[in-house]
Design an enzyme around this catalytic site. Structure first.
Site, PDB file in Angstrom:
ATOM      1  N   CYS A   1       4.045 -13.572   0.555  1.00  0.00           N
ATOM      2  CA  CYS A   1       2.605 -13.346   0.675  1.00  0.00           C
ATOM      3  C   CYS A   1       1.861 -13.940  -0.519  1.00  0.00           C
ATOM      4  O   CYS A   1       0.693 -14.308  -0.413  1.00  0.00           O
ATOM      5  CB  CYS A   1       2.298 -11.859   0.819  1.00  0.00           C
ATOM      6  SG  CYS A   1       3.166 -10.803  -0.364  1.00  0.00           S
TER       7      CYS A   1
ATOM      8  N   HIS B   1      -3.754  -7.821  -5.258  1.00  0.00           N
ATOM      9  CA  HIS B   1      -2.379  -7.296  -5.272  1.00  0.00           C
ATOM     10  C   HIS B   1      -2.437  -5.794  -5.021  1.00  0.00           C
ATOM     11  O   HIS B   1      -3.195  -5.076  -5.662  1.00  0.00           O
ATOM     12  CB  HIS B   1      -1.705  -7.570  -6.621  1.00  0.00           C
ATOM     13  CG  HIS B   1      -0.347  -6.955  -6.747  1.00  0.00           C
ATOM     14  ND1 HIS B   1      -0.135  -5.710  -7.308  1.00  0.00           N
ATOM     15  CD2 HIS B   1       0.878  -7.408  -6.373  1.00  0.00           C
ATOM     16  CE1 HIS B   1       1.155  -5.427  -7.285  1.00  0.00           C
ATOM     17  NE2 HIS B   1       1.793  -6.445  -6.729  1.00  0.00           N
TER      18      HIS B   1
ATOM     19  N   HIS C   1       2.140  -6.316  -2.386  1.00  0.00           N
ATOM     20  CA  HIS C   1       1.718  -7.261  -1.363  1.00  0.00           C
ATOM     21  C   HIS C   1       0.459  -7.967  -1.832  1.00  0.00           C
ATOM     22  O   HIS C   1      -0.396  -7.370  -2.496  1.00  0.00           O
ATOM     23  CB  HIS C   1       1.446  -6.507  -0.052  1.00  0.00           C
ATOM     24  CG  HIS C   1       0.986  -7.398   1.061  1.00  0.00           C
ATOM     25  ND1 HIS C   1       1.755  -8.425   1.549  1.00  0.00           N
ATOM     26  CD2 HIS C   1      -0.183  -7.425   1.776  1.00  0.00           C
ATOM     27  CE1 HIS C   1       1.086  -9.039   2.524  1.00  0.00           C
ATOM     28  NE2 HIS C   1      -0.081  -8.460   2.666  1.00  0.00           N
TER      29      HIS C   1
END
Length: 1059
Positions: free
Chosen positions: A169, A596, A604
């Site tokens: 990601c 974040h 993620h």
């Protein structure tokens, strides 16, 4: 190469975070071997770890007790209860589940008496063991594409997402931010490798960077012209991961990746620039786009110096600052700089940074991690940090150095003055010498109220029956004296001899008190005024005292207002210090925010990117690209709200529109879009990929048509067979051949989404099993996949989570493990998950599904009590429904929709209490639900009372309607369990309405109040009438988990100190 001490500590922290290694000596050895090169150090450590004997996969289920009742220790070889799960024996699986349940049950029962540091140590050991084990695992399937290509088809010209191909990601967030810089996009798409690239690459950089550039071009071209909703970046990612030399399961740091990416791009364009130059110094477009320069002006040990330095991403500390400008101000000044401006140089050292040249794309790294020395690991800083959508950089430019210094000095002087004023104001607002302080104006007001209260003639303890038990909780309670009784009292007991005419009103006031606390029989009704009062005070004393107190209070209030006004004006002056036009000539507009969510060691990433053509913010979250808003960006990016916060800010020069402007066709003047943007080689590349996708859609449609025809023929044949053999319907199959029905928990309340969610979990387990299992037979893969899925869910069940994360909502097995469901129930539920018909889109999953369904058919009725099985599943459905009631009620409460929220909160509390009667982990926090049920009733009571006080007919009727229809029917629910906080809440509500007795009001209001009060004061706990449960909204598992997490985070810590 000697590494500076502070830089070495930073590298040690990064190494510890990346590799999971906690051995300081080993980390230092890695740095020495690599000469301070982080990538080489990581490679050294991972190679060293790979040589360590690995834990046998057969001990995957093994658990051992630690201090924390939800942690598990991995890889203990000393346990004699290890079960070999490598075979296909179903009994082994049952024994493993039984052993795990026994261990987890013991852990739940034990109290945490072991030293806390030992518990932390064991958890870290488990993390390291898991990190080592991951080195020999093959690549895991993170995304399971929908078998239906229509689900993966791009709609119109929506932005294309990027598939997460294994903790990538971070890649998606950065690449999308750069791709949406159209100037950067053009540079990448139109990049052509140097002519000599057709020969063998001369060095390692060329060997690595040129293939990466080609893959990046391919990826960008697909993001421009693909027919797919999202594309696969695996090829570019793999080249990057090789450079990182870390494990595939390691979550990469986004700033480290961005540095690496820009370095590679700079090198690639530098090769091209050197080839194209004609006697001039080559210009590198990456440098011109992302790099700027600043002048470091300072004093070192009394000697002045000036150095010009280049910068790319500018790092900023977050801790201790409230907004971006404060971070920048602190970053631009280091050390003690008074000597910079003084005539004589002292021995002090310090420096200032002044930007001489800002890049068109200005990127700030927000440092949100710090190393916790006590725990030996990095931790994330969740503090709130605000940043503007338009940032003016004038105050940091070298050309404005002198005026900025003047303004900084003025701000410093104003802040000093502000501190003095705030200290003075604090003395007014927190007055007193003891531990408790109060506003001075209120203290004077209280003194005035005390002095003007009606005098009393007796001590506050004289008229209390000393024979009564404390608190009046036992024994016979004396009734309050009636008015007639009081009329017959002797004069000395019913009047105050020294108070003259003031005694009669006091006695009259005491006669109306019996209505106080009408709902409880456990306390003595008070016989004193509501407030203390002086024993003796003359009119002259009262007049003088009131005059002084009133004058002093006015003086204090005026002083307070003056101080507050001065403080407000200074704040405003500081805010406007740089608002003149001369300091607003270098505007930078916010282009992208990289977010974040998580902690320092995991999390993620996603990105918010501004679309200037649609004039809105877009959220890029891997394959999902959706419209967003500034409000959502603020909530997720500023920090302080939950574990999400901005990690990187990308601003672009607002005076350079070419950065985000579309390109025009030189001949037609039309905007180039879609495939027209691409050079010929990339057009062909995208065309071929689109043709493959069109072919996939065509094959899918053909397959579905064929399936529909086959089903139609099968139905026709079955109907013909039934007509030929009408008696065959009397022959029913044996019980164990009845087709198995999927439990409802798998598909409720939103069948499509939940089925897909479970399907992805199941397919991931199958993929991991296939990667790790030598025996590829369907039965062996099924057993291995079930073991992996159970181990995953067991970790969830034993993890000590925050209130925002409840893994019971994600999977029924977690709920079953925590509540110690029988192992046969667990096994059948897991088999049912793998028997889902939705798995049948490829041959491997289809064969495993068939084996699972066959195993279900072979389970005999005496092996699994189906009544008990259904009871457990019904309990889980009840738990989900209770959660939906709770989440909906709390969301409505947060929106101040108290009328709508009440029934959801009432029913969630009642149903939750029923769940908790069966076990501690069957439901949710009873105190939290009780608190918000109580608060909702108090809010409604306040609303209704305010409406009644207005005296307006529609308002009065509405207010009494709220009380009669909502509040009054719920009061017995607060009284029935006799909890102190609920009783106090009922007392507050009743006292509010009883306070209206004796007040002057219109006759119609008096009549309504007289009619209403008996209903409110009814002490019965019998529930006479109640509303039906409200209709439940439909939530999928993912939606429910997200809503639950969001509302719990918004509520914060459960109130424990009462209202």
């Amino acid at each position: 190469m000697m590494v500076p001490q502070n830089h070495q500590q930073t590298l040690l922290n990064q190494l510890r975070e990346i590799t999971g290694t906690t051995d300081i000596q080993l980390l230092q050895q890695a740095l020495q071997v690599s000469n301070g090169d982080l990538a080489e150090a990581v490679a050294f450590l991972t190679e060293k770890n790979a040589k360590v004997p690995q834990q046998d996969e057969t001990t995957y289920y093994q658990t051992s007790q630690v201090a924390s009742d939800r942690y598990i220790s991995v890889g203990s070889q000393a346990d004699t209860n290890v079960i070999d799960l490598t075979g296909d024996d179903k009994d082994d699986l049952q024994r493993a589940i039984a052993l795990s349940l026994e261990e987890s049950s013991r852990a739940f029962r034990e109290t945490g008496i072991t030293d806390e540091e030992q518990a932390i140590s064991r958890v870290l050991e488990a993390s390291i063991a898991e990190n080592k084990a991951s080195l020999k695992r093959t690549h895991t399937e993170v995304w399971s594409d929908s078998p239906n290509p229509h689900d993966r088809k791009r709609i119109d010209n929506c932005p294309v997402g990027l598939k997460n191909v294994g903790n990538t990601c971070w890649f998606s967030a950065v690449i999308q931010s750069l791709f949406n810089l159209l100037e950067f996009q053009r540079l990448v798409l139109n990049y052509s490798p140097p002519a000599r690239v057709h020969d063998l690459p001369r060095n390692q950089k060329e060997h690595r960077n040129l293939p990466f550039m080609q893959e990046l071009r391919n990826l960008f071209s697909l993001m421009v012209g693909s027919k797919r909703k999202y594309v696969d970046p695996s090829r570019a990612v793999e080249i990057l991961k090789d450079a990182f030399k870390s494990t595939e399961s390691q979550q990469q740091d986004v700033s480290e990746f961005t540095h690496k990416l820009l370095d590679w791009l700079e090198d690639a364009f530098q090769m091209k620039a050197e080839e194209d130059r004609e006697g001039e110094k080559p210009k590198n477009p990456m440098v011109e786009l992302f790099y700027g320069r600043f002048l470091a002006v300072g004093v070192l040990e009394g000697k002045k110096f000036e150095n010009t330095e280049m910068f790319g991403q500018y790092p900023l500390q977050v801790n201790g600052f409230k907004d971006l400008h404060e971070c920048l101000e602190a970053a631009m000044i280091e050390g003690e700089i008074e000597s910079l401006h003084s005539a004589e140089n002292s021995a002090r050292s310090g420096q200032e940074h002044w930007f001489t040249e800002l890049p068109p794309v200005l990127t700030f790294e927000l440092s949100r991690f710090e190393f916790n020395q006590a725990l030996g690991r990095p931790e994330k800083i969740h503090n709130k940090l605000e940043f503007p959508s338009m940032l003016y950089m004038d105050r940091y430019m070298d050309r404005n150095r002198e005026i900025t210094r003047i303004k900084r000095e003025e701000i410093r002087r104003l802040k000093e003055h502000l501190t003095v004023l705030q200290q003075r104001l604090e003395r007014y607002l927190s007055y007193g010498s003891g531990p408790k302080r109060f506003p001075l104006a209120d203290v004077l007001q209280y003194a005035m109220e005390f002095a003007s209260s009606k005098p009393v003639c007796t001590s506050p303890v004289e008229d209390i029956d000393s024979s009564a038990p404390p608190g009046g909780t036992t024994g016979q309670q004396l009734p309050p004296p009636s008015t007639a009784d009081q009329d017959t009292l002797p004069p000395q007991e019913s009047s105050c001899p020294a108070s003259g005419p003031t005694a009669a009103p006091a006695a009259a006031q005491q006669q109306r008190v019996p209505i106080h606390k009408p709902f409880t029989q456990s306390r003595l009704p008070p016989d004193l005024p509501m407030h203390p009062a002086p024993r003796h005070i003359t009119e002259e004393e009262l007049r003088v005292l009131e005059g002084c107190l009133h004058r002093w209070r006015s003086e204090v209030e005026n002083d307070t207002r003056d101080l507050q006004g001065s403080i407000t004006r200074i704040h405003r002056t500081i805010e406007l210090m740089y608002s003149d036009k001369s300091m607003m000539q270098v505007p930078y507009r916010l282009h992208a925010v990289l977010v974040h969510e998580g902690q320092a060691n995991a999390g993620h990433y996603w990105a918010y990117i501004y679309d200037p053509h649609q004039r809105c913010w877009m959220k890029y979250n891997d394959i999902s690209v959706t419209k967003s808003s500034w409000e959502e960006l603020v909530r997720d990016s500023f920090g302080g709200y939950r574990n999400a916060s901005a990690y990187c800010l990308m601003y672009i020069n607002d005076k350079k529109p070419f950065l985000i402007e579309e390109e025009f066709d030189k001949e037609t003047g039309q905007i180039l879009s879609g495939m027209d943007k691409l050079p010929p080689d990339l057009k062909q590349y995208v065309k071929e990929d689109n043709e493959l996708f069109d072919k996939e859609i065509e094959e899918w449609d053909t397959l579905q048509t064929r399936k529909a025809q086959q089903e139609k023929l099968a139905l026709t044949a079955a109907a013909a067979t039934a007509a030929a053999s009408p008696m065959s319907i009397e022959c029913s199959p044996p019980d164990n051949t009845v087709p198995q029905q999927d439990p409802e928990y798998m598909e409720q309340p939103s069948p499509t989404n939940d089925s897909k969610h479970l399907q992805e979990d199941t397919e991931r387990a199958i993929s991991r099993a296939a990667a790790e299992q030598e025996d590829r037979s369907p039965e062996a893969l099924l057993n291995a996949a079930i073991k992996l899925e159970y181990a995953r869910l067991l970790r969830f069940a034993q993890e000590d989570t925050t209130p925002e994360n409840d893994y019971r909502l994600q999977h029924i097995i977690v709920y079953f493990i925590q509540n110690q469901a029988p192992k046969k129930i667990l096994e059948r539920t897991l088999l049912t998950q793998f028997a889902d018909r939705n798995l049948a889109f490829d041959e491997r999953c289809k064969s495993i599904m068939n084996v699972a369904r066959a195993k279900l058919d072979l389970i005999k009725p005496e092996e699994v009590n189906m009544d008990e099985y259904e009871i457990w599943h019904q309990d889980y459905r009840n738990f989900r429904e209770t959660t939906i009631y709770m989440v909906t009620g709390l969301e409505l409460f947060q929106k101040t929709s108290y009328v709508e929220a009440l029934m959801y909160l009432i029913y969630s509390y009642q149903y939750n209490k029923e769940l908790l009667s069966k076990g501690l982990y069957r439901g949710h926090d009873e105190e939290l639900l009780g608190h918000y049920r109580r608060e909702c009733l108090l809010k409604l009571n306040e609303q209704a009372a305010t409406m009644f006080e207005s005296g307006e007919e529609p308002e009065v009727t509405t207010g009494l309607g709220i009380m009669n229809e909502l509040v009054v029917p719920c009061i017995p629910l607060l009284l029935v369990h006799d909890t102190e906080k609920d009783l106090l809440a009922v007392e507050d509500m009743r006292n509010r309405w009883c306070s209206y007795l004796g007040q002057e009001m219109e006759s119609n209001l008096q009549e309504k109040l007289t009619d209403f009060l008996p209903k409110l004061l009814d002490c019965s706990t019998e529930i006479k009438s109640f509303h039906d449960p409200p209709k439940l909204p439909l939530y999928s598992t993912l939606e429910l988990c997200e809503r639950f997490s969001r509302i719990m985070a918004a509520l914060g810590r459960v109130p424990t100190a009462g209202r």
